[in-house]
Design a protein around this motif. Sequence first.
Motif, PDB file in Angstrom:
ATOM      1  N   ARG A  68       0.840  -1.177   0.000  1.00  0.00           N
ATOM      2  CA  ARG A  68       0.000   0.000   0.000  1.00  0.00           C
ATOM      3  C   ARG A  68       0.884   1.238   0.000  1.00  0.00           C
ATOM      4  O   ARG A  68       1.117   1.887   1.011  1.00  0.00           O
ATOM      5  N   LEU A  69       1.421   1.556  -1.166  1.00  0.00           N
ATOM      6  CA  LEU A  69       2.358   2.665  -1.282  1.00  0.00           C
ATOM      7  C   LEU A  69       1.791   3.810  -2.103  1.00  0.00           C
ATOM      8  O   LEU A  69       2.250   4.926  -2.005  1.00  0.00           O
ATOM      9  N   ALA A  70       0.822   3.528  -2.948  1.00  0.00           N
ATOM     10  CA  ALA A  70       0.308   4.568  -3.814  1.00  0.00           C
ATOM     11  C   ALA A  70      -0.498   5.576  -3.023  1.00  0.00           C
ATOM     12  O   ALA A  70      -1.311   5.220  -2.182  1.00  0.00           O
TER      13      ALA A  70
ATOM     14  N   ARG B 294       8.175  -0.116   7.666  1.00  0.00           N
ATOM     15  CA  ARG B 294       7.949   1.012   8.570  1.00  0.00           C
ATOM     16  C   ARG B 294       7.279   0.577   9.867  1.00  0.00           C
ATOM     17  O   ARG B 294       7.552   1.122  10.931  1.00  0.00           O
ATOM     18  N   LYS B 295       6.390  -0.397   9.779  1.00  0.00           N
ATOM     19  CA  LYS B 295       5.750  -0.886  11.002  1.00  0.00           C
ATOM     20  C   LYS B 295       6.781  -1.549  11.921  1.00  0.00           C
ATOM     21  O   LYS B 295       6.764  -1.320  13.142  1.00  0.00           O
ATOM     22  N   LYS B 296       7.667  -2.338  11.346  1.00  0.00           N
ATOM     23  CA  LYS B 296       8.707  -2.998  12.160  1.00  0.00           C
ATOM     24  C   LYS B 296       9.568  -1.966  12.882  1.00  0.00           C
ATOM     25  O   LYS B 296       9.893  -2.108  14.066  1.00  0.00           O
ATOM     26  N   MET B 297       9.970  -0.907  12.168  1.00  0.00           N
ATOM     27  CA  MET B 297      10.817   0.109  12.771  1.00  0.00           C
ATOM     28  C   MET B 297      10.057   0.941  13.807  1.00  0.00           C
ATOM     29  O   MET B 297      10.630   1.379  14.805  1.00  0.00           O
ATOM     30  N   LEU B 298       8.760   1.132  13.584  1.00  0.00           N
ATOM     31  CA  LEU B 298       7.947   1.842  14.563  1.00  0.00           C
ATOM     32  C   LEU B 298       7.841   1.038  15.856  1.00  0.00           C
ATOM     33  O   LEU B 298       7.974   1.581  16.959  1.00  0.00           O
ATOM     34  N   VAL B 299       7.635  -0.266  15.719  1.00  0.00           N
ATOM     35  CA  VAL B 299       7.594  -1.148  16.888  1.00  0.00           C
ATOM     36  C   VAL B 299       8.953  -1.135  17.606  1.00  0.00           C
ATOM     37  O   VAL B 299       9.023  -1.027  18.838  1.00  0.00           O
ATOM     38  N   ALA B 300      10.024  -1.242  16.824  1.00  0.00           N
ATOM     39  CA  ALA B 300      11.365  -1.236  17.419  1.00  0.00           C
ATOM     40  C   ALA B 300      11.640   0.086  18.134  1.00  0.00           C
ATOM     41  O   ALA B 300      12.219   0.115  19.227  1.00  0.00           O
ATOM     42  N   GLY B 301      11.228   1.196  17.529  1.00  0.00           N
ATOM     43  CA  GLY B 301      11.439   2.495  18.140  1.00  0.00           C
ATOM     44  C   GLY B 301      10.705   2.639  19.469  1.00  0.00           C
ATOM     45  O   GLY B 301      11.256   3.136  20.452  1.00  0.00           O
ATOM     46  N   LEU B 302       9.447   2.197  19.516  1.00  0.00           N
ATOM     47  CA  LEU B 302       8.682   2.267  20.759  1.00  0.00           C
ATOM     48  C   LEU B 302       9.308   1.386  21.846  1.00  0.00           C
ATOM     49  O   LEU B 302       9.384   1.776  23.020  1.00  0.00           O
ATOM     50  N   ALA B 303       9.742   0.182  21.444  1.00  0.00           N
ATOM     51  CA  ALA B 303      10.354  -0.729  22.418  1.00  0.00           C
ATOM     52  C   ALA B 303      11.652  -0.143  22.978  1.00  0.00           C
ATOM     53  O   ALA B 303      11.874  -0.153  24.195  1.00  0.00           O
ATOM     54  N   LEU B 304      12.512   0.366  22.100  1.00  0.00           N
ATOM     55  CA  LEU B 304      13.777   0.950  22.550  1.00  0.00           C
ATOM     56  C   LEU B 304      13.552   2.181  23.416  1.00  0.00           C
ATOM     57  O   LEU B 304      14.234   2.387  24.427  1.00  0.00           O
ATOM     58  N   PHE B 305      12.577   2.990  23.026  1.00  0.00           N
ATOM     59  CA  PHE B 305      12.297   4.197  23.790  1.00  0.00           C
ATOM     60  C   PHE B 305      11.758   3.836  25.184  1.00  0.00           C
ATOM     61  O   PHE B 305      12.133   4.456  26.188  1.00  0.00           O
ATOM     62  N   GLY B 306      10.898   2.831  25.243  1.00  0.00           N
ATOM     63  CA  GLY B 306      10.371   2.389  26.535  1.00  0.00           C
ATOM     64  C   GLY B 306      11.448   1.809  27.435  1.00  0.00           C
ATOM     65  O   GLY B 306      11.521   2.131  28.629  1.00  0.00           O
TER      66      GLY B 306
ATOM     67  N   LEU C  48      -3.073  -2.076  14.546  1.00  0.00           N
ATOM     68  CA  LEU C  48      -3.723  -1.200  13.579  1.00  0.00           C
ATOM     69  C   LEU C  48      -2.872  -0.802  12.377  1.00  0.00           C
ATOM     70  O   LEU C  48      -3.379  -0.698  11.257  1.00  0.00           O
ATOM     71  N   VAL C  49      -1.591  -0.532  12.594  1.00  0.00           N
ATOM     72  CA  VAL C  49      -0.776   0.071  11.530  1.00  0.00           C
ATOM     73  C   VAL C  49      -0.412  -0.975  10.475  1.00  0.00           C
ATOM     74  O   VAL C  49       0.117  -2.037  10.812  1.00  0.00           O
ATOM     75  N   PRO C  50      -0.683  -0.695   9.194  1.00  0.00           N
ATOM     76  CA  PRO C  50      -0.305  -1.633   8.131  1.00  0.00           C
ATOM     77  C   PRO C  50       1.194  -1.572   7.857  1.00  0.00           C
ATOM     78  O   PRO C  50       1.822  -0.528   8.031  1.00  0.00           O
ATOM     79  N   GLU C  51       1.758  -2.687   7.437  1.00  0.00           N
ATOM     80  CA  GLU C  51       3.171  -2.711   7.058  1.00  0.00           C
ATOM     81  C   GLU C  51       3.326  -2.135   5.660  1.00  0.00           C
ATOM     82  O   GLU C  51       2.468  -2.324   4.792  1.00  0.00           O
ATOM     83  N   SER C  52       4.389  -1.392   5.453  1.00  0.00           N
ATOM     84  CA  SER C  52       4.719  -0.888   4.122  1.00  0.00           C
ATOM     85  C   SER C  52       6.224  -0.722   4.048  1.00  0.00           C
ATOM     86  O   SER C  52       6.884  -0.410   5.038  1.00  0.00           O
ATOM     87  N   LYS C  53       6.778  -0.978   2.850  1.00  0.00           N
ATOM     88  CA  LYS C  53       8.211  -0.802   2.643  1.00  0.00           C
ATOM     89  C   LYS C  53       8.480  -0.648   1.162  1.00  0.00           C
ATOM     90  O   LYS C  53       7.581  -0.818   0.322  1.00  0.00           O
ATOM     91  N   ASN C  54       9.719  -0.342   0.835  1.00  0.00           N
ATOM     92  CA  ASN C  54      10.119  -0.173  -0.553  1.00  0.00           C
ATOM     93  C   ASN C  54      10.069  -1.531  -1.250  1.00  0.00           C
ATOM     94  O   ASN C  54      10.812  -2.450  -0.877  1.00  0.00           O
TER      95      ASN C  54
END
Length: 502
Positions: free
Chosen positions: A9-11, A85-97, A195-201
């Motif tokens: 879902r990039l368009a 992007r979803k993977k990195m968002l999850v990783a960012g929240l985990a690291l920040f917590g 909720l957040v859909p995965e998307s990447k290049n």
Amino acid sequence: MTATTAETRLAPAGRHPQRWLILGVICLAQLTVLLDNTVLSVAIPSLTRELDASTADIQWMVNAYSLVQSGLLLTAGNASDRYGRKKMLVAGLALFGLGSLAAGLAQTATGLIAARAGMGVGGALLMTTTLAVVVQIFDDTERVKAIGLWSTVNSLGFAAGPLIGGVMLDHFWWGAIFLVNIPVAAIGLVAVLALVPESKNPQGDRPDLLGALLSTIGMTAVVYAIISGPEHGWTSTQVLASAAGGVLVLAVFVRWELRIPYPMLDMHFFRNQRFIGAVAGAILVAFGMGGSLFLLTQHLQFVLGYGPLDAGLRTAPLALTVIALNLTGVGARLLPKLATPGTIATGMTLVAAGLAAIAVLGGDGYGGMLLGLVVMGAGVALSMPAMANAIMSAIPPEKAGVGAGVNGTLAEFGNGLGVAVLGAVLNSRFAALAATVAGAASLPAALAAADGPAERGRISDAFASGLQTSQLVGAVAVLAGGLLAAMLLRRAGREDSPRAAA
């Protein structure tokens, strides 16, 4: 089949059915990062006392977070494009917590500095992936409004950080300002997973490890030079060596990116006049905002005589104006009528007018400053979402993470540059006007060395004059940046029209 649809879902034409709920989740994650940028300032006395922290320790507690975050923004954006992007968002929240937990339980100044650096890694991932996800789930008709709401969180974090920190410290010990991030990060983590859909290049570019290393080292060195310049002196060996080393490494980074087939940051973006216009505007509006807020706190405390908490409360109208206008969608409704160049020019003209009003009218009382803050807030509400949208629109959707990294890096660089340049103008003007007083480079030292009330009054007037000059310089820079950005964007639009017709 469902996973494939989510990942591709990039368009921009597609609308995710739960996009507004997802935006709320993203803004919650973003808010935790932004609060941490400002909340620490009110805890400095407690940290100094309870951790026996030196001045250098306190500076590194503040700077470790911003240095790591700013240095990793481009790398984090590239990682989100490549790995999801979803993977990195999850990783960012985990690291920040986890970093917040370590910070809240730290027993030494060194332990807190290390925890803050870890939080900076999570913050870099969150700052880039949140904007990239917004670009993915909203189409052209709603994206500006969504980016406006995303930008509103920046203003909310600025306004709420010191207030939340003050309330927490009134009732709990200093570690609570970090531990409060943990439940927010946990809620965000669950919501992102659901909720957040995965998307990447979809092209799956090869990882540019050397580019990531060079950009991180170069940006960290340059930002460190900007942060440490006011303390150590702009001509000191430490600052000059850091700046020169950072620029040299970034030059090697640019050369490397031009040579490899899968660059982390495609340098051909800088041939796009739309991208160049948005970049110029973003740096200069951040320059004006960062520098003006640095000057405002001094204006309120040293010229108008307010205490730290009262001064913080009196800067809130700027953020509240931004929040009110973005929540009501004023900028999103004006953008189709004024077009992007007109919206950016109008917004940055208002920011410049607000700075000029504070410079000219703010010296006699808070009323003139209040007018300037509201006008500035209106300008920020118009220009910043339009600028972020222009940057993201100039970059292919599959590179949304890198675009968000560029946007975040420009904001960090512009803020630091604004503090450095406008602070230097203030110090230079003040030193010239109060040259006969020992220690005139510092207002408190000059006042302490003054001989009688008359000389103290002259020193205070000299400082107020220096503030006025530096604010007017900031206003001119912002106005010039707005007109330059609008001109480049308008020219790019004219060039794109015949191509689109063809």
